[in-house]
Design a protein around this motif. Structure first.
Motif, PDB file in Angstrom:
ATOM      1  N   LYS A   1       0.815  -1.214   0.000  1.00 20.99           N
ATOM      2  CA  LYS A   1       0.000   0.000   0.000  1.00 20.99           C
ATOM      3  C   LYS A   1       0.851   1.268   0.000  1.00 20.99           C
ATOM      4  O   LYS A   1       0.613   2.166  -0.808  1.00 20.99           O
ATOM      5  N   GLN A   2       1.826   1.365   0.881  1.00 17.53           N
ATOM      6  CA  GLN A   2       2.612   2.592   0.989  1.00 17.53           C
ATOM      7  C   GLN A   2       3.378   2.877  -0.300  1.00 17.53           C
ATOM      8  O   GLN A   2       3.422   4.001  -0.760  1.00 17.53           O
ATOM      9  N   VAL A   3       3.955   1.850  -0.895  1.00 20.77           N
ATOM     10  CA  VAL A   3       4.682   2.025  -2.157  1.00 20.77           C
ATOM     11  C   VAL A   3       3.730   2.486  -3.251  1.00 20.77           C
ATOM     12  O   VAL A   3       4.019   3.416  -4.007  1.00 20.77           O
ATOM     13  N   ALA A   4       2.573   1.864  -3.310  1.00 21.04           N
ATOM     14  CA  ALA A   4       1.583   2.232  -4.324  1.00 21.04           C
ATOM     15  C   ALA A   4       1.095   3.657  -4.115  1.00 21.04           C
ATOM     16  O   ALA A   4       0.961   4.425  -5.074  1.00 21.04           O
ATOM     17  N   VAL A   5       0.861   4.045  -2.867  1.00 19.89           N
ATOM     18  CA  VAL A   5       0.390   5.399  -2.564  1.00 19.89           C
ATOM     19  C   VAL A   5       1.421   6.428  -3.009  1.00 19.89           C
ATOM     20  O   VAL A   5       1.088   7.438  -3.640  1.00 19.89           O
ATOM     21  N   GLN A   6       2.673   6.199  -2.691  1.00 18.33           N
ATOM     22  CA  GLN A   6       3.720   7.139  -3.102  1.00 18.33           C
ATOM     23  C   GLN A   6       3.792   7.234  -4.618  1.00 18.33           C
ATOM     24  O   GLN A   6       3.874   8.327  -5.186  1.00 18.33           O
ATOM     25  N   ASN A   7       3.732   6.103  -5.287  1.00 15.84           N
ATOM     26  CA  ASN A   7       3.766   6.077  -6.746  1.00 15.84           C
ATOM     27  C   ASN A   7       2.584   6.832  -7.327  1.00 15.84           C
ATOM     28  O   ASN A   7       2.734   7.641  -8.244  1.00 15.84           O
ATOM     29  N   LEU A   8       1.408   6.559  -6.815  1.00 17.58           N
ATOM     30  CA  LEU A   8       0.195   7.200  -7.323  1.00 17.58           C
ATOM     31  C   LEU A   8       0.225   8.705  -7.116  1.00 17.58           C
ATOM     32  O   LEU A   8      -0.112   9.472  -8.021  1.00 17.58           O
ATOM     33  N   ASN A   9       0.602   9.154  -5.926  1.00 18.99           N
ATOM     34  CA  ASN A   9       0.644  10.596  -5.672  1.00 18.99           C
ATOM     35  C   ASN A   9       1.680  11.286  -6.542  1.00 18.99           C
ATOM     36  O   ASN A   9       1.449  12.388  -7.030  1.00 18.99           O
TER      37      ASN A   9
ATOM     38  N   ILE B   1      -7.932  12.433  -9.419  1.00 13.66           N
ATOM     39  CA  ILE B   1      -7.158  11.472  -8.625  1.00 13.66           C
ATOM     40  C   ILE B   1      -7.697  10.059  -8.826  1.00 13.66           C
ATOM     41  O   ILE B   1      -6.928   9.115  -9.061  1.00 13.66           O
ATOM     42  N   GLU B   2      -9.013   9.895  -8.749  1.00 16.71           N
ATOM     43  CA  GLU B   2      -9.602   8.561  -8.899  1.00 16.71           C
ATOM     44  C   GLU B   2      -9.413   8.016 -10.309  1.00 16.71           C
ATOM     45  O   GLU B   2      -9.205   6.819 -10.485  1.00 16.71           O
ATOM     46  N   GLN B   3      -9.471   8.879 -11.300  1.00  9.35           N
ATOM     47  CA  GLN B   3      -9.231   8.440 -12.675  1.00  9.35           C
ATOM     48  C   GLN B   3      -7.801   7.918 -12.815  1.00  9.35           C
ATOM     49  O   GLN B   3      -7.563   6.868 -13.401  1.00  9.35           O
ATOM     50  N   HIS B   4      -6.859   8.646 -12.246  1.00  4.31           N
ATOM     51  CA  HIS B   4      -5.454   8.213 -12.309  1.00  4.31           C
ATOM     52  C   HIS B   4      -5.263   6.884 -11.576  1.00  4.31           C
ATOM     53  O   HIS B   4      -4.592   5.986 -12.079  1.00  4.31           O
TER      54      HIS B   4
END
Length: 182
Positions: free
Chosen positions: A22-30, A110-113
């Motif tokens: 989760k944390q890795v994905a969150v950083q990547n997404l942001n 954000i949700e689209q991305h």
């Protein structure tokens, strides 16, 4: 009869792996969504967009966090112009929070991305598997929430359940057609 502890221990392994990612994905997404909005604040914005106006205390109870956590997120969102507040007509000492039009647009981006990123990550999956997983995770989350939260806290935050209509082809089949699914 529910699942055995042994079966549930099999479920814990992939859940731990997902939480670890989760944390890795969150950083990547942001980073790729080009937003300065912290992930948790975007989650709070999402609740206000999808579920409507709410008190900060109800949001904290629903998210199972301390009110101070929600207070910080509210400050970030308010400072960015993504939410607004007004006095609660039933108790003028309390504020009701709601997403602004800018907040709704920001969340949509954000949700689209996030959806595009997840679509790429799950590119080898078919639509049915993704829908089934979404449904199972939703049912599991609701059941775990009921087991974790006191009944009165459930009732206090029931209005925060997403109110978006579910398209007919996304609705859960009746229980009799679901092998091994509640």
């Amino acid at each position: 009869m529910g699942p055995t502890p042994e079966t549930c221990s099999e479920l814990l392994r992939p859940l731990r792996a997902l939480l670890g990612l989760k944390q890795v994905a969150v950083q990547n997404l942001n980073q790729h969504a080009q937003t300065d909005l912290p992930y948790a604040a975007s989650g709070l914005l999402g609740e206000l967009v999808h579920c409507g106006e709410s008190r900060a205390s109800d949001l904290a109870a629903h998210r199972i966090v301390d009110a101070s956590v929600v207070s910080r997120q509210v400050s970030q969102l308010e400072h960015a112009g993504l939410i607004s507040r007004r006095a609660d007509p039933q108790d003028r000492r309390v504020s009701l929070l709601r997403a602004t039009e800018e907040g709704e647009q920001a969340l949509a981006r954000i949700e689209q991305h996030r959806a595009e990123w997840l679509s790429e990550a799950l590119r080898d999956w078919d639509e049915t598997k993704v829908r089934d997983l979404a449904e199972l995770l939703g049912v599991a989350a609701a059941d775990i929430r009921r087991a974790v939260l006191p009944e009165e806290q459930h009732a206090d935050t029931s209005h925060l359940a997403a109110k978006r209509p579910v398209p007919a082809d996304d609705r859960r089949p009746d229980a009799s057609s679901q092998k091994g699914i509640r």
